[in-house]
Design a protein around this motif. Structure first.
Motif, PDB file in Angstrom:
ATOM      1  N   GLU A  46      -4.801   1.089   0.827  1.00 15.69           N
ATOM      2  CA  GLU A  46      -4.527   1.174   1.015  1.00 15.69           C
ATOM      3  C   GLU A  46      -2.945   1.202   2.391  1.00 15.69           C
ATOM      4  O   GLU A  46      -3.444  -0.575   2.652  1.00 15.69           O
ATOM      5  CB  GLU A  46      -5.037   2.015   2.425  1.00 15.69           C
ATOM      6  CG  GLU A  46      -5.978   3.081   1.526  1.00 15.69           C
ATOM      7  CD  GLU A  46      -5.805   4.035   1.599  1.00 15.69           C
ATOM      8  OE1 GLU A  46      -5.054   5.023   2.685  1.00 15.69           O
ATOM      9  OE2 GLU A  46      -5.967   5.206   0.415  1.00 15.69           O
ATOM     10  N   ALA A  47      -2.177   1.482   3.181  1.00 19.83           N
ATOM     11  CA  ALA A  47      -1.138   0.269   3.882  1.00 19.83           C
ATOM     12  C   ALA A  47      -1.875   0.318   5.019  1.00 19.83           C
ATOM     13  O   ALA A  47      -2.817   1.142   5.583  1.00 19.83           O
ATOM     14  CB  ALA A  47       0.229   1.239   3.498  1.00 19.83           C
ATOM     15  N   GLU A  60       4.971   2.382  11.849  1.00 18.78           N
ATOM     16  CA  GLU A  60       6.224   1.994  11.924  1.00 18.78           C
ATOM     17  C   GLU A  60       7.390   2.700  10.435  1.00 18.78           C
ATOM     18  O   GLU A  60       8.749   2.808  10.708  1.00 18.78           O
ATOM     19  CB  GLU A  60       6.243   0.546  11.804  1.00 18.78           C
ATOM     20  CG  GLU A  60       6.014  -0.271  13.332  1.00 18.78           C
ATOM     21  CD  GLU A  60       5.684  -0.779  13.292  1.00 18.78           C
ATOM     22  OE1 GLU A  60       5.945  -2.021  12.306  1.00 18.78           O
ATOM     23  OE2 GLU A  60       5.365  -1.844  14.603  1.00 18.78           O
ATOM     24  N   PHE A  61       6.998   2.476   9.228  1.00 15.72           N
ATOM     25  CA  PHE A  61       7.662   2.575   8.624  1.00 15.72           C
ATOM     26  C   PHE A  61       8.590   4.124   7.978  1.00 15.72           C
ATOM     27  O   PHE A  61       9.562   4.337   7.684  1.00 15.72           O
ATOM     28  CB  PHE A  61       7.368   2.081   7.224  1.00 15.72           C
ATOM     29  CG  PHE A  61       7.368   2.241   5.837  1.00 15.72           C
ATOM     30  CD1 PHE A  61       8.718   2.392   5.625  1.00 15.72           C
ATOM     31  CD2 PHE A  61       7.591   3.770   5.093  1.00 15.72           C
ATOM     32  CE1 PHE A  61       9.968   3.154   3.719  1.00 15.72           C
ATOM     33  CE2 PHE A  61       7.732   4.431   3.672  1.00 15.72           C
ATOM     34  CZ  PHE A  61       8.942   4.183   3.211  1.00 15.72           C
ATOM     35  N   GLY A  63       0.792  -1.530  -0.411  1.00 19.72           N
ATOM     36  CA  GLY A  63       0.230   0.021   0.057  1.00 19.72           C
ATOM     37  C   GLY A  63       0.693   0.613   0.139  1.00 19.72           C
ATOM     38  O   GLY A  63       0.435   2.481  -0.170  1.00 19.72           O
ATOM     39  N   LEU A  64       2.399   1.257   0.635  1.00 24.20           N
ATOM     40  CA  LEU A  64       2.817   2.465  -0.001  1.00 24.20           C
ATOM     41  C   LEU A  64       3.667   3.067  -0.971  1.00 24.20           C
ATOM     42  O   LEU A  64       3.909   4.158  -1.684  1.00 24.20           O
ATOM     43  CB  LEU A  64       4.552   1.865   0.634  1.00 24.20           C
ATOM     44  CG  LEU A  64       4.253   1.258   2.024  1.00 24.20           C
ATOM     45  CD1 LEU A  64       5.668   0.894   2.627  1.00 24.20           C
ATOM     46  CD2 LEU A  64       3.731   2.991   2.964  1.00 24.20           C
ATOM     47  N   SER A  65       2.992   2.089  -2.440  1.00 19.25           N
ATOM     48  CA  SER A  65       3.485   2.827  -3.512  1.00 19.25           C
ATOM     49  C   SER A  65       2.293   3.070  -4.021  1.00 19.25           C
ATOM     50  O   SER A  65       1.249   3.133  -3.920  1.00 19.25           O
ATOM     51  CB  SER A  65       3.180   1.525  -4.825  1.00 19.25           C
ATOM     52  OG  SER A  65       3.899   1.362  -6.117  1.00 19.25           O
ATOM     53  N   VAL A  66       2.800   3.771  -5.412  1.00 18.29           N
ATOM     54  CA  VAL A  66       1.405   4.584  -6.248  1.00 18.29           C
ATOM     55  C   VAL A  66       1.264   3.948  -7.080  1.00 18.29           C
ATOM     56  O   VAL A  66       0.232   4.271  -7.378  1.00 18.29           O
ATOM     57  CB  VAL A  66       2.631   6.010  -6.660  1.00 18.29           C
ATOM     58  CG1 VAL A  66       2.893   6.869  -5.922  1.00 18.29           C
ATOM     59  CG2 VAL A  66       3.609   6.006  -7.644  1.00 18.29           C
TER      60      VAL A  66
END
Length: 511
Positions: free
Chosen positions: A133-134, A141-142, A125-128
């Motif tokens: 959703e992340a 934490e990221f 979920g971090l990528s465009v």
């Protein structure tokens, strides 16, 4: 105040992470790593010594890394990513990570591992490109990890993204503006490669999270991790590209001189390593800030640090850039004790092993003694029938670490089978070797019975392996760093024999 290297008698095993068994082509922070820790604890060990953890570049050597701060993405346990729902078992089954479970195929890993990890990045979920959703906890934490590592992570992630953009070319072959880190070019690249940059931050987050979990498990079992750091960084690295002031570079950021070793009996024209040399006067003017950050970072990763090529702090060999061999180099004075004085003042009583092998001048010996760091003894170096050797056990001191051999040596069995007849006769006499089947264990016994506080044995020697178990042959390219242990190697019989050896010579952690 940091703890000292254990002064009581102890023992450990030298075993690279990449040499562990696993399902996906290379050793990793997987269940096999935890099983190896259990094995070490069961056999009375106090230490697990590993090789550098950084991402490897051309030649696959952990001593030539893209970063002195980053971790090797190959070591990320893919099974844990399945548990996190970032990957599926079906996806992994479709990928060929290599068919030989005792040899690492780095070319295949390079083609497959990053693709798999990018798929995990999208599913996180971090990528465009993510459709989901992340997870809020994961993202928190990221984000904290990224914020806590601003001293190296942004430069590394951008550097790796640009290497992808330039098909793996060294940064000196990028556009002039990027090579020289012009502000406008960097800002444009950050915007253009934002998703790829986040991908490399994601990889490093996973690596560090998994490594610290494994390290905490080892520590809970009474096992300290000995980490290995090269004195130099690679020229093609984020370290050099992002910090040109630290190195002996010209106005175009090209090297003025590079590292290596002079000609000797083993290398007729010397060894041309090609690493950039430090601008030690600049480092001193900053209070050795970069080195302090480097050592601090290492102390998060490891319990004890072995610093490779310790001689280079006293004097370093400087070879004019562009020379085809190391023959025209010269010795130049290094920072000496000043660096370690600052380290001890800022970091306390640091736990360091000085790799003080090779030809040592009186000034190097004086430096090692002044630091108080234990040096290294290699039993394979002891048996030259022509002369008395400092590496014979009766010449050791307590403040030392003894090895049968290191990652740069042949396995003890293979070495013994190829040494000159006179040297072999001397070794047999000194170690009281009766039959060839006793050879390796008599070498291990000699290290354990010595006065050295710590004895470290490569796993291949405990397994009695021949040349197939060799990790690295110095000054050669190819067929190095590829050995992997078989999945069924750690038997109960071996565990009993290792524990008995440790107890017999007062080195067992679980007496």
């Amino acid at each position: 105040m940091a703890k000292k290297v254990k002064s009581k008698r102890a023992c450990g095993v030298l075993m690279p992470i990449f040499s562990l068994p696993s399902k996906y082509g290379i050793g990793a922070f997987s269940k096999e790593a935890y099983e190896f820790v259990d094995f070490l604890a069961k056999t009375g060990q106090s230490y697990w010594q590993i090789l550098p953890l950084g991402p490897t570049s051309y030649g696959d050597s952990p001593y030539q890394s893209f970063s002195t701060f980053a971790g090797n993405p190959y070591f990320i346990d893919l099974e844990k990513l399945v548990e996190m729902n970032f990957l599926t078992e079906e996806e992994l089954e479709k990928v060929n990570f290599g068919s030989n479970d005792t040899v690492i195929d780095y070319a295949r890993l390079f083609k497959t591992r990053y693709v798999v990890l990018y798929n995990a990045f999208v599913k996180s979920g971090l990528s465009v490109d993510s459709t989901a959703e992340a997870d809020p906890k994961f993202k928190k934490e990221f984000d904290k990890f990224v914020k806590d590592n601003t001293d190296w992570l942004p430069d590394y992630a951008l550097y790796m993204s640009l290497k992808k953009r330039y098909d793996g070319l060294s940064w000196v072959e990028w556009s002039e503006d990027l090579k020289l880190r012009k502000k406008e070019a960097l800002e444009e690249a950050k915007a253009k490669h934002a998703d790829r940059i986040k991908f490399h931050e994601f990889i490093q987050f996973l690596f560090m999270k998994q490594w610290f979990d494994l390290k905490a498990y080892a520590n809970s079992k009474g096992i300290d991790i000995i980490g290995d750091i090269p004195i130099y960084v690679a020229f093609d690295s984020a370290d050099t590209w992002a910090n040109p002031k630290l190195f002996q570079l010209d106005k175009k950021n090209m090297p003025i001189a590079v590292a290596g070793c002079p000609p000797d009996a083993f290398a007729r024209t010397g060894q041309l390593w090609g690493n950039p040399l430090y601008k030690w006067d600049y480092h001193e003017s900053t209070g050795f800030k970069w080195w302090l950050n480097r050592i601090k970072g290492c102390y998060k990763l490891y319990d004890v640090i072995r610093i490779d090529h310790f001689r280079g702090f006293d004097e370093y060999y400087s070879i004019p850039y562009g020379d085809p061999t190391a023959e025209n180099g010269k010795w130049v004075k290094g920072p000496g004790y000043k660096l370690f004085e600052v380290m001890k003042k800022e970091l306390g009583d640091i736990r360091v092993i000085a790799e003080d092998l090779g030809f040592l001048t009186p000034s190097v010996l004086k430096l090692v003694k002044k630091t108080g760091f234990p040096g290294m003894k290699i039993l394979q170096f002891a048996f030259d029938a022509r002369e008395e050797s400092d590496y014979l056990p009766h010449n050791y001191t307590q403040n030392s670490i003894v090895y049968t051999g290191t990652h740069d040596n042949d396995t003890t069995l293979s070495w013994y089978n190829t040494i000159p007849r006179e040297d072999k006769r001397f070794a047999k006499k000194y170690l009281n070797i009766k039959t060839n089947k006793d050879v390796v264990w008599e070498f291990i016994r000699a290290t354990f019975s010595s006065v050295s506080n710590t004895a470290i044995i490569p796993m291949q020697d405990y397994l009695g392996l021949g040349k197939e178990g060799r990790i690295n042959t110095p000054s050669t390219l190819g067929n190095n760093w590829t050995w992997r242990m078989k999945d069924d190697a750690l038997t109960d019989e071996l565990a009993e024999r290792m524990l008995d050896m440790a107890r017999t010579y007062g080195r067992s952690a679980n007496v």
